[in-house]
Design a protein around this motif. Sequence first.
Motif, short mmCIF file in Angstrom:
data_model
loop_
_atom_site.label_atom_id
_atom_site.label_comp_id
_atom_site.label_asym_id
_atom_site.label_seq_id
_atom_site.Cartn_x
_atom_site.Cartn_y
_atom_site.Cartn_z
N ARG A 73 0.84 -1.20 0.00
CA ARG A 73 0.00 0.00 0.00
C ARG A 73 0.87 1.24 0.00
O ARG A 73 1.92 1.27 0.65
CB ARG A 73 -0.90 0.01 1.23
N ALA A 74 0.41 2.27 -0.70
CA ALA A 74 1.14 3.53 -0.79
C ALA A 74 0.16 4.67 -0.57
O ALA A 74 -1.01 4.45 -0.26
CB ALA A 74 1.81 3.64 -2.16
N THR A 75 0.67 5.89 -0.73
CA THR A 75 -0.17 7.09 -0.57
C THR A 75 -0.02 7.96 -1.81
O THR A 75 1.10 8.20 -2.27
CB THR A 75 0.24 7.86 0.70
N PHE A 76 -1.15 8.40 -2.35
CA PHE A 76 -1.17 9.19 -3.59
C PHE A 76 -1.72 10.58 -3.31
O PHE A 76 -2.84 10.72 -2.81
CB PHE A 76 -2.05 8.50 -4.63
N PHE A 77 -0.94 11.61 -3.64
CA PHE A 77 -1.41 12.99 -3.53
C PHE A 77 -1.78 13.47 -4.93
O PHE A 77 -0.91 13.64 -5.79
CB PHE A 77 -0.33 13.85 -2.88
N LEU A 78 -3.08 13.65 -5.13
CA LEU A 78 -3.63 13.81 -6.48
C LEU A 78 -3.87 15.27 -6.86
O LEU A 78 -4.15 16.11 -6.00
CB LEU A 78 -4.93 13.03 -6.58
N ILE A 79 -3.81 15.51 -8.17
CA ILE A 79 -4.11 16.83 -8.73
C ILE A 79 -5.60 16.86 -9.11
O ILE A 79 -6.06 16.02 -9.90
CB ILE A 79 -3.26 17.05 -10.00
N GLY A 80 -6.32 17.86 -8.59
CA GLY A 80 -7.76 17.92 -8.78
C GLY A 80 -8.19 17.92 -10.23
O GLY A 80 -9.15 17.24 -10.62
N VAL A 122 -7.81 23.51 -2.73
CA VAL A 122 -7.85 22.38 -1.80
C VAL A 122 -9.28 21.90 -1.55
O VAL A 122 -9.57 20.71 -1.72
CB VAL A 122 -7.15 22.75 -0.47
N ALA A 123 -10.18 22.82 -1.21
CA ALA A 123 -11.56 22.40 -0.90
C ALA A 123 -12.23 21.82 -2.13
O ALA A 123 -12.97 20.83 -2.05
CB ALA A 123 -12.36 23.58 -0.34
N LEU A 124 -11.98 22.42 -3.28
CA LEU A 124 -12.60 21.91 -4.52
C LEU A 124 -12.11 20.49 -4.82
O LEU A 124 -12.90 19.61 -5.18
CB LEU A 124 -12.28 22.85 -5.69
N THR A 125 -10.80 20.27 -4.67
CA THR A 125 -10.26 18.92 -4.91
C THR A 125 -10.85 17.94 -3.90
O THR A 125 -11.19 16.80 -4.24
CB THR A 125 -8.72 18.95 -4.81
N ARG A 126 -10.99 18.40 -2.65
CA ARG A 126 -11.57 17.55 -1.61
C ARG A 126 -13.01 17.16 -1.98
O ARG A 126 -13.40 15.99 -1.86
CB ARG A 126 -11.54 18.28 -0.26
N GLN A 127 -13.77 18.14 -2.45
CA GLN A 127 -15.17 17.86 -2.84
C GLN A 127 -15.23 16.85 -3.98
O GLN A 127 -16.07 15.95 -3.99
CB GLN A 127 -15.87 19.15 -3.28
N LYS A 128 -14.34 17.01 -4.95
CA LYS A 128 -14.35 16.08 -6.09
C LYS A 128 -13.99 14.66 -5.63
O LYS A 128 -14.58 13.68 -6.09
CB LYS A 128 -13.38 16.57 -7.18
N LEU A 129 -13.00 14.55 -4.73
CA LEU A 129 -12.62 13.22 -4.23
C LEU A 129 -13.76 12.61 -3.42
O LEU A 129 -14.03 11.40 -3.53
CB LEU A 129 -11.36 13.33 -3.37
N MET A 130 -14.43 13.44 -2.62
CA MET A 130 -15.56 12.92 -1.83
C MET A 130 -16.67 12.43 -2.74
O MET A 130 -17.31 11.40 -2.47
CB MET A 130 -16.08 14.01 -0.87
N ALA A 131 -16.89 13.15 -3.84
CA ALA A 131 -17.96 12.75 -4.77
C ALA A 131 -17.61 11.41 -5.43
O ALA A 131 -18.48 10.58 -5.69
CB ALA A 131 -18.16 13.83 -5.82
N ILE A 132 -16.33 11.19 -5.69
CA ILE A 132 -15.91 9.94 -6.35
C ILE A 132 -15.91 8.77 -5.37
O ILE A 132 -16.32 7.66 -5.70
CB ILE A 132 -14.49 10.11 -6.96
N LEU A 133 -15.43 9.03 -4.13
CA LEU A 133 -15.18 7.92 -3.20
C LEU A 133 -16.22 7.79 -2.09
O LEU A 133 -16.30 6.74 -1.45
CB LEU A 133 -13.79 8.11 -2.55
N GLY A 134 -16.99 8.84 -1.85
CA GLY A 134 -18.02 8.75 -0.82
C GLY A 134 -17.47 8.84 0.59
O GLY A 134 -18.15 8.47 1.54
N HIS A 135 -16.24 9.28 0.74
CA HIS A 135 -15.72 9.52 2.10
C HIS A 135 -14.72 10.66 2.05
O HIS A 135 -14.26 11.06 0.98
CB HIS A 135 -15.09 8.26 2.69
N ASP A 136 -14.37 11.18 3.26
CA ASP A 136 -13.38 12.26 3.36
C ASP A 136 -12.11 11.66 3.97
O ASP A 136 -11.84 10.48 3.78
CB ASP A 136 -13.96 13.40 4.21
N GLY A 137 -11.37 12.48 4.69
CA GLY A 137 -10.17 11.96 5.35
C GLY A 137 -8.93 12.07 4.47
O GLY A 137 -8.01 11.27 4.57
N PHE A 138 -8.88 13.09 3.60
CA PHE A 138 -7.76 13.24 2.68
C PHE A 138 -6.69 14.15 3.28
O PHE A 138 -6.99 15.27 3.71
CB PHE A 138 -8.25 13.79 1.34
#
Length: 243
Positions: A73-80, A122-138
Motif C-alpha cells: 500500500r502507498a499514498t497518492f497525492f492527487l491533482i484535482g 484544496v476544498a474543490l479537490t476535496r469535494q471532487k474526491l468525496m464525490a468519487i469515493l463517498g468519504h473524506d479523510g484526505f
Amino acid sequence: MLSRGRKRRAAAALFFLLLIAWAAAPWVAGASVPAAAWTAAETPKFIALTFDDGPRRSTTTALLDGLEARGVRATFFLIGKQLDHNEDLIRRMDAQGHQIGIHTYDHVSLTGLSRADFDAQVALTRQKLMAILGHDGFLLRPPYGAVDEAVRKNAGCPIILWSIDPEDWGDQNAAREVEHVVANARDGAIILLHDIFPASVEAALTIVDRLHAQGYLFVTVEELFAARHIPLEAGEVYREACP
Ligand SMILES: [Zn+2]
C-alpha cells in the motif's frame, strides 16, 4: 510469482494486523510479550511510498498493477484537475487500500493565497474526491513543500511532506533513483516519487523489492504514524515518523 506475491501479501497483512493490535492495545503486548523478546532482527521497519502529481492513466495503472502484485500500500497525492475521466483509477486506489491525499487542483504553490483561492485549490479537490469515493479523510501535500502560517491555518487536515527525495522529475533515471532511496532508507521515512513518469514507476517497484529484502514493510502515511503512536493533527506538518 503470483502465489509468492499472495503469500507475501498474506504474511504482511497478518503481521500488520498483529502490529495494529499491539499498537492499539499496548497493555496486551506488555502482558504477553516481554520487551526483551523484540530483538533487533524482529523489530519491524516501516516506510511509506508517496506519489505526487497523478493520476496519469498509463503510468498510474502500471504502478497500481505492480503494487498489487507485491501486496503493497502507498499514498497518492492527487491533482484535482486530473480527476475527471480517471474516476475508475481513483476508486481502484481506494479499493486496494492505498491512501489518497490532495496536491491542489492546478499544482500551484499554496503560500500567499487568499482563503478563496486556497479553497479553489484544496476544498474543490476535496469535494471532487468525496464525490468519487463517498468519504473524506484526505491528507494535504502542498506542491513544492511550500507551507506558511496561512497554509497551516487553512489546511483543515494534516500536512504531509517527505524525508527521502530522489528528485525523480530530473533525469528520470530509475537506477539512480533506486540507489538514492535504498541508501537513505530508514525506519519511519517517507519517500517522495511522482507516478507520472515511467522511470519512477520502475524505480518504485524495484525499491519495494530491494527494501522488502531488508525487512521493510510498506504502509500508508496514516499507518506509518499510527505504528509509532504519533497522532496526526490538522494544520501540523509531518516529514517522517522516525523512532
Ligand atoms: Zn507536485
